[in-house]
Design a protein around this motif. Structure first.
Motif, PDB file in Angstrom:
ATOM      1  N   THR A  25       0.840  -1.203   0.000  1.00 38.31           N
ATOM      2  CA  THR A  25       0.000   0.000   0.000  1.00 38.31           C
ATOM      3  C   THR A  25       0.874   1.253   0.000  1.00 38.31           C
ATOM      4  O   THR A  25       0.589   2.215  -0.702  1.00 38.31           O
ATOM      5  N   ALA A  26       1.958   1.197   0.803  1.00 34.70           N
ATOM      6  CA  ALA A  26       2.869   2.342   0.854  1.00 34.70           C
ATOM      7  C   ALA A  26       3.484   2.582  -0.523  1.00 34.70           C
ATOM      8  O   ALA A  26       3.528   3.710  -1.009  1.00 34.70           O
ATOM      9  N   LEU A  27       3.928   1.492  -1.167  1.00 39.84           N
ATOM     10  CA  LEU A  27       4.483   1.619  -2.522  1.00 39.84           C
ATOM     11  C   LEU A  27       3.456   2.225  -3.466  1.00 39.84           C
ATOM     12  O   LEU A  27       3.752   3.084  -4.288  1.00 39.84           O
ATOM     13  N   ARG A  74      -5.672  -0.264   1.468  1.00 32.36           N
ATOM     14  CA  ARG A  74      -5.760   1.005   0.734  1.00 32.36           C
ATOM     15  C   ARG A  74      -7.112   1.669   0.976  1.00 32.36           C
ATOM     16  O   ARG A  74      -7.207   2.868   1.201  1.00 32.36           O
ATOM     17  N   GLY A  75      -8.172   0.829   0.964  1.00 34.62           N
ATOM     18  CA  GLY A  75      -9.504   1.364   1.243  1.00 34.62           C
ATOM     19  C   GLY A  75      -9.557   1.999   2.623  1.00 34.62           C
ATOM     20  O   GLY A  75     -10.168   3.052   2.818  1.00 34.62           O
ATOM     21  N   GLY A  76      -8.876   1.361   3.591  1.00 33.53           N
ATOM     22  CA  GLY A  76      -8.862   1.888   4.949  1.00 33.53           C
ATOM     23  C   GLY A  76      -8.163   3.233   5.021  1.00 33.53           C
ATOM     24  O   GLY A  76      -8.646   4.168   5.660  1.00 33.53           O
ATOM     25  N   VAL A  77      -7.035   3.332   4.342  1.00 32.73           N
ATOM     26  CA  VAL A  77      -6.279   4.589   4.371  1.00 32.73           C
ATOM     27  C   VAL A  77      -7.112   5.698   3.726  1.00 32.73           C
ATOM     28  O   VAL A  77      -7.158   6.828   4.214  1.00 32.73           O
ATOM     29  N   GLN A  78      -7.808   5.338   2.652  1.00 30.98           N
ATOM     30  CA  GLN A  78      -8.634   6.348   1.993  1.00 30.98           C
ATOM     31  C   GLN A  78      -9.819   6.766   2.851  1.00 30.98           C
ATOM     32  O   GLN A  78     -10.366   7.854   2.674  1.00 30.98           O
ATOM     33  N   ALA A  79     -10.203   5.880   3.782  1.00 31.36           N
ATOM     34  CA  ALA A  79     -11.355   6.200   4.624  1.00 31.36           C
ATOM     35  C   ALA A  79     -10.996   7.174   5.746  1.00 31.36           C
ATOM     36  O   ALA A  79     -11.872   7.740   6.383  1.00 31.36           O
ATOM     37  N   VAL A  80      -9.697   7.350   5.987  1.00 25.28           N
ATOM     38  CA  VAL A  80      -9.295   8.297   7.042  1.00 25.28           C
ATOM     39  C   VAL A  80      -9.418   9.721   6.494  1.00 25.28           C
ATOM     40  O   VAL A  80      -8.871  10.022   5.441  1.00 25.28           O
ATOM     41  N   PRO A  81     -10.154  10.584   7.203  1.00 29.01           N
ATOM     42  CA  PRO A  81     -10.374  11.933   6.679  1.00 29.01           C
ATOM     43  C   PRO A  81      -9.059  12.684   6.461  1.00 29.01           C
ATOM     44  O   PRO A  81      -8.113  12.520   7.221  1.00 29.01           O
ATOM     45  N   ARG A 113       0.373  17.025  10.089  1.00 27.02           N
ATOM     46  CA  ARG A 113       1.371  17.877   9.438  1.00 27.02           C
ATOM     47  C   ARG A 113       1.461  19.219  10.155  1.00 27.02           C
ATOM     48  O   ARG A 113       2.551  19.754  10.353  1.00 27.02           O
ATOM     49  N   ALA A 114       0.306  19.760  10.548  1.00 24.97           N
ATOM     50  CA  ALA A 114       0.317  21.064  11.222  1.00 24.97           C
ATOM     51  C   ALA A 114       1.088  20.995  12.537  1.00 24.97           C
ATOM     52  O   ALA A 114       1.639  21.981  12.996  1.00 24.97           O
ATOM     53  N   LEU A 115       1.132  19.806  13.151  1.00 26.70           N
ATOM     54  CA  LEU A 115       1.894  19.660  14.392  1.00 26.70           C
ATOM     55  C   LEU A 115       3.380  19.516  14.117  1.00 26.70           C
ATOM     56  O   LEU A 115       4.191  19.512  15.034  1.00 26.70           O
ATOM     57  N   GLY A 116       3.741  19.335  12.850  1.00 25.54           N
ATOM     58  CA  GLY A 116       5.145  19.200  12.506  1.00 25.54           C
ATOM     59  C   GLY A 116       5.621  17.765  12.408  1.00 25.54           C
ATOM     60  O   GLY A 116       6.809  17.496  12.292  1.00 25.54           O
ATOM     61  N   LEU A 117       4.689  16.807  12.446  1.00 30.57           N
ATOM     62  CA  LEU A 117       5.080  15.400  12.359  1.00 30.57           C
ATOM     63  C   LEU A 117       5.486  15.040  10.932  1.00 30.57           C
ATOM     64  O   LEU A 117       4.950  15.582   9.969  1.00 30.57           O
ATOM     65  N   GLY A 118       6.423  14.111  10.805  1.00 29.84           N
ATOM     66  CA  GLY A 118       6.856  13.638   9.493  1.00 29.84           C
ATOM     67  C   GLY A 118       5.883  12.610   8.940  1.00 29.84           C
ATOM     68  O   GLY A 118       5.033  12.086   9.663  1.00 29.84           O
ATOM     69  N   THR A 119       6.039  12.309   7.657  1.00 32.74           N
ATOM     70  CA  THR A 119       5.106  11.398   6.993  1.00 32.74           C
ATOM     71  C   THR A 119       5.047  10.029   7.682  1.00 32.74           C
ATOM     72  O   THR A 119       3.968   9.478   7.900  1.00 32.74           O
ATOM     73  N   ASP A 148       5.706   9.183  10.780  1.00 28.62           N
ATOM     74  CA  ASP A 148       4.999   9.283  12.062  1.00 28.62           C
ATOM     75  C   ASP A 148       3.500   9.445  11.843  1.00 28.62           C
ATOM     76  O   ASP A 148       2.694   8.882  12.586  1.00 28.62           O
ATOM     77  N   ILE A 149       3.144  10.230  10.843  1.00 25.41           N
ATOM     78  CA  ILE A 149       1.721  10.455  10.589  1.00 25.41           C
ATOM     79  C   ILE A 149       1.036   9.133  10.264  1.00 25.41           C
ATOM     80  O   ILE A 149      -0.014   8.816  10.818  1.00 25.41           O
ATOM     81  N   TYR A 150       1.666   8.320   9.397  1.00 26.70           N
ATOM     82  CA  TYR A 150       1.040   7.047   9.057  1.00 26.70           C
ATOM     83  C   TYR A 150       1.062   6.093  10.238  1.00 26.70           C
ATOM     84  O   TYR A 150       0.084   5.395  10.501  1.00 26.70           O
ATOM     85  N   ARG A 151       2.153   6.090  10.974  1.00 22.22           N
ATOM     86  CA  ARG A 151       2.274   5.130  12.063  1.00 22.22           C
ATOM     87  C   ARG A 151       1.332   5.444  13.227  1.00 22.22           C
ATOM     88  O   ARG A 151       0.656   4.562  13.746  1.00 22.22           O
ATOM     89  N   PHE A 152       1.273   6.711  13.605  1.00 22.14           N
ATOM     90  CA  PHE A 152       0.535   7.037  14.821  1.00 22.14           C
ATOM     91  C   PHE A 152      -0.876   7.550  14.570  1.00 22.14           C
ATOM     92  O   PHE A 152      -1.741   7.414  15.416  1.00 22.14           O
ATOM     93  N   ILE A 153      -1.088   8.175  13.413  1.00 18.66           N
ATOM     94  CA  ILE A 153      -2.385   8.818  13.200  1.00 18.66           C
ATOM     95  C   ILE A 153      -3.276   8.028  12.260  1.00 18.66           C
ATOM     96  O   ILE A 153      -4.446   7.805  12.539  1.00 18.66           O
ATOM     97  N   VAL A 154      -2.708   7.554  11.161  1.00 19.58           N
ATOM     98  CA  VAL A 154      -3.551   6.907  10.146  1.00 19.58           C
ATOM     99  C   VAL A 154      -3.777   5.424  10.447  1.00 19.58           C
ATOM    100  O   VAL A 154      -4.873   4.905  10.248  1.00 19.58           O
ATOM    101  N   PHE A 155      -2.743   4.749  10.956  1.00 18.56           N
ATOM    102  CA  PHE A 155      -2.779   3.294  11.036  1.00 18.56           C
ATOM    103  C   PHE A 155      -4.017   2.727  11.737  1.00 18.56           C
ATOM    104  O   PHE A 155      -4.782   1.957  11.150  1.00 18.56           O
ATOM    105  N   ARG A 156      -4.219   3.145  12.992  1.00 21.46           N
ATOM    106  CA  ARG A 156      -5.310   2.496  13.742  1.00 21.46           C
ATOM    107  C   ARG A 156      -6.697   2.768  13.166  1.00 21.46           C
ATOM    108  O   ARG A 156      -7.474   1.838  12.954  1.00 21.46           O
ATOM    109  N   PRO A 157      -7.029   4.039  12.893  1.00 21.37           N
ATOM    110  CA  PRO A 157      -8.347   4.258  12.287  1.00 21.37           C
ATOM    111  C   PRO A 157      -8.494   3.568  10.930  1.00 21.37           C
ATOM    112  O   PRO A 157      -9.579   3.084  10.594  1.00 21.37           O
TER     113      PRO A 157
END
Ligand SMILES: Nc1ncnc2c1ncn2[C@@H]1O[C@H](COP(=O)(O)OP(=O)(O)OP(=O)(O)O)[C@@H](O)[C@H]1O
Ligand SMILES: [Mg+2]
Lengths: 222, 249, 216
Positions: free
Chosen positions: A43-45, A110-117, A125-131, A133-142
């Motif tokens: 999915t990352a690729l 991929r469907g799951g990632v697209q479902a995250v708003p 990104r506004a908090l300054g997190l890198g890509t 970290d964003i996927y690992r901590f913010i996108v992954f679980r939802p």
């Protein structure tokens, strides 16, 4: 002449059946984990900025999803040795199952990632997190939570499909069934019983996966 | 300290397009340290786009943007550094639903400032206290009201110790009875002296804290004046029409 | 003498693919008819029917297709029928398909707003007419992407017939692999044959799904 059902010869083979069930579960669980990890990588690729990488991921996914699992098993077990890649039956089975699972998992994830708003990624990104970290901590679980039911069905399907590795004599439940069949000639009985055993396995697997989902991927929502 | 002499934010001849649509037209803007700006204008005038360019959530095609004297590079390489001291609060809160209020506040300091769990927790609790939500630290976003969620979002931004805060219509997704609690929190922040740019149509808030009100329409800054002046004698025709609409609704 | 995997051998695989397609079509048609009955039973007012259909679906979705095929293969003689691979595989695949299609179409039927049935009944239509004229056309449209998606699975599922000795594409590949000793090329070719059959269906299914999403 009526057929006399006789399940008694099977009784002596219960250790083989039990061992087969354990083996089925074992190779399935390994393939689930490996398949999910590979699927996330795919999915990352697939979402990477590089066009060739995206194309590679999509080609792999579609190639796997549009060919029979049995042919994939034969390709890996009989075909790959020509390239110097030799596996024993169980290794080939686990490899085939993992690779097969990865393509389906990738499509689901991929469907799951697209479902995250989009706002979630923006907030990160506004908090300054890198890509990463964003996927690992913010996108992954939802993301996983959104597609968890489909992922579970896919895992159950994987476990059921593992019966095909009996075709290369990898040891698991169906292979055990064929062996018992060869010794007892009680074909109908043995496949009826093994069918029930698979039914039990798939129900248990569903329950366990649902429990894992509740433990790791659930959180209060509206 | 050469940097401290620079204005907090400086936009020079900034233009931006979404495809063929030009949404920012040659925008010039200087925001001084400690200054509070209220940005208003009709829907679609480019207010969100403007403040999203400041922390480079959107790219600009022309012009320069400097934050604390540091120019945002065209390739976005230093965007993450800039974002770390520019906090942002969104209309839709954008809290992370799988984390408690406390965890929402602890994530970025832990990952970016690399501080320990205890320190991050103490800092987060401090800011949750500041927005009067210490009692709700263990709740998930879905268990909080809209006003509470927005205040957690403010605390989350504060946990990065930002020099500048950007607000994009922070109260317009809220039920009327919750607007006040969020505005009160923002007034307290303003009193503490932080630099802020706030997109809002809350004119009472503008009167109370803004040093300047900026009016935008069709991607242009048409007017920039202290609130007394802006509200009593808007110079621009479109600003008059706009004020007429929001004050009479 | 060892043969190369050349054009005649490829042709043999392609001839096998004809049976793959025929088998898929047969199983889809028979399984579809049965699946419709399952879907209707699953959404029927009678509790017993609903329960029966649920168990039926659980059985076919909870056991491996291969075991289902073996079960039918060895079960047919017990019903006094002659042991015939074609018959066994067709029946097995059709039963398998009916379980999955039944579940897919149940979802479609239940996705049709309840108001539609009520409106049809209010017009004085009976169950038959309400279903045939009002509910099923809408349900089919909703579940068409998933139905085509399952057809892809069914085509891939026919490969299992090889394990019962039916010479469709996969078995043809096995035979060619045995005489050419070029399994890598043979199974690549076999894979591509399936790919050529399945990819258009997959793309079609995806397009149907996008169109359905767009219409809301
Ligand atoms: N991602 C995007 N792609 C294309 N056009 C966009 C995008 N985001 C905004 N726009 C357009 O840019 C213009 C400015 O949008 P912007 O969101 O900045 O307006 P706004 O002043 O914040 O309006 P509102 O008060 O409705 O929030 C609008 O015409 C909008 O349609
Ligand atoms: Mg806006």
């Amino acid at each position: 002449m009526t057929y006399q059902f006789d399940f008694s010869p099977l009784l002596t083979y219960w250790p083989e059946l039990a061992a087969g069930m354990v083996q089925t579960l074992r190779i399935s669980c390994i393939a689930m984990v490996a398949g999910l990890v590979l699927g996330i990588a795919l999915t990352a690729l697939r979402m990477s900025p590089s066009r060739p990488l995206r194309w590679l991921a999509v080609s792999y996914i579609e190639l796997v999803r549009n060919t029979p699992f049995l042919v994939q098993i034969f390709f890996i077990f009989f075909g790959l040795p020509a390239l110097g890649l030799r596996f024993d039956a169980t290794q080939a089975a686990v490899l085939a199952m993992s690779l097969n699972c990865s393509a389906y998992a990738a499509e689901i994830v991929r469907g799951g990632v697209q479902a995250v708003p989009k706002g979630q990624v923006e907030a990160g990104r506004a908090l300054g997190l890198g890509t990463a970290d964003i996927y690992r901590f913010i996108v992954f679980r939802p993301a996983i939570r959104a597609i968890y039911p489909s992922l579970c069905s896919q895992f159950v399907l994987l476990m059921l499909n593992s019966s095909l590795v009996a075709a290369i004599s990898a040891e698991e439940l169906t292979y055990a069934a064929q062996m018992i069949d060869n010794r007892t000639f009680r074909s109908f009985e043995i496949f009826a019983v093994v069918g029930l055993l698979y039914l039990a396995l798939s129900q248990c697997l569903s329950l366990v996966l649902a429990a894992i989902g509740r433990a790791y991927f659930s959180y209060p929502s509206k | 300290m050469e940097q401290s002499a620079a204005p907090a934010i400086r936009l020079e001849h900034v233009s931006k397009w979404f495809g063929k649509l030009k949404v920012l037209q040659d925008v010039d803007l200087t925001v001084n340290r400690g200054e509070h700006i209220v940005l208003c204008g009709p829907s679609g005038s480019g207010k969100s786009t403007l403040i999203r360019c400041i922390n480079r959530i959107e790219e600009v095609q022309e012009g320069r943007i400097l934050v604390d004297g540091v120019e945002l590079r065209g390739d976005g390489r230093n965007a993450e550094d800039i974002r770390r001291h520019v906090g942002m609060v969104f209309q839709q809160f954008n809290l992370f639903p799988h984390m408690t209020a406390l965890e929402n506040c602890m994530l970025a300091p832990r990952r970016i400032h690399r501080i320990g769990k205890d320190e991050a927790r103490a800092r987060a609790m401090g800011h949750l206290e500041r927005v009067h939500l210490a009692d709700h630290a263990q709740k998930y976003p879905a268990q909080l009201s809209g006003g509470q969620q927005q205040r957690v979002a403010i605390a989350r931004a504060l946990c990065m110790n930002p020099d500048i805060l950007l607000f994009d219509e922070p109260t317009s997704a809220l039920d009327p009875e919750m607007v006040k609690e969020v505005l009160d929190t923002m007034v307290e922040l303003a009193d503490a002296g932080i630099t802020m740019i706030c997109v809002t149509h809350e004119m009472g808030f503008a009167r109370a804290v803004a040093h300047r009100v900026i009016f935008m329409d069709r991607g242009e800054i048409l007017e920039s004046a202290p609130p007394e002046e802006f509200f009593s004698a808007p110079r621009h025709e479109r600003a008059r029409t706009f004020l007429g609409q929001i004050l009479n609704h | 003498m060892i043969r190369e995997f050349g054009f005649p051998e490829l042709l043999f695989v392609l001839e096998g693919a004809r049976w793959t397609i025929l088998l898929s079509a047969l199983a889809f048609v028979c399984g579809g008819a049965l699946g419709l009955a399952v879907a209707l039973a699953r959404t029927a007012r009678s509790r017993a029917l609903r329960w029966g259909a649920t168990v039926y679906i659980q059985i076919f979705q909870g056991t491996p297709l291969l075991i289902q095929l073996f079960f039918v293969f060895f079960g047919l003689p017990l019903l006094g029928l002659q042991l015939n691979v074609w018959l066994a595989v067709t029946i097995g695949l059709a039963l398998h398909a009916s379980g999955y299609l039944g579940e897919i179409w149940r979802g479609g039927i239940q996705a049709v707003p309840a108001g539609q049935v009520e409106a049809a009944r209010a017009l004085g239509l009976g169950y038959r007419s309400a279903m045939i004229d009002v509910v099923l056309p809408q349900a089919l449209r909703i579940s068409l992407p998933a139905t085509v998606g399952f057809l892809v699975n069914l085509v891939k599922g026919t490969a299992l017939a090889a394990l019962l000795g039916l010479t469709e594409a996969t078995r043809a590949g096995q035979l060619m692999s045995n005489i050419t000793f070029e399994p890598l090329r043979v199974y690549s070719a076999v894979g591509l044959v399936y790919f050529a059959i399945c990819l258009p269906l997959t793309l079609w299914s995806a397009r149907l799904e996008r169109r359905l999403l767009r219409r809301g």
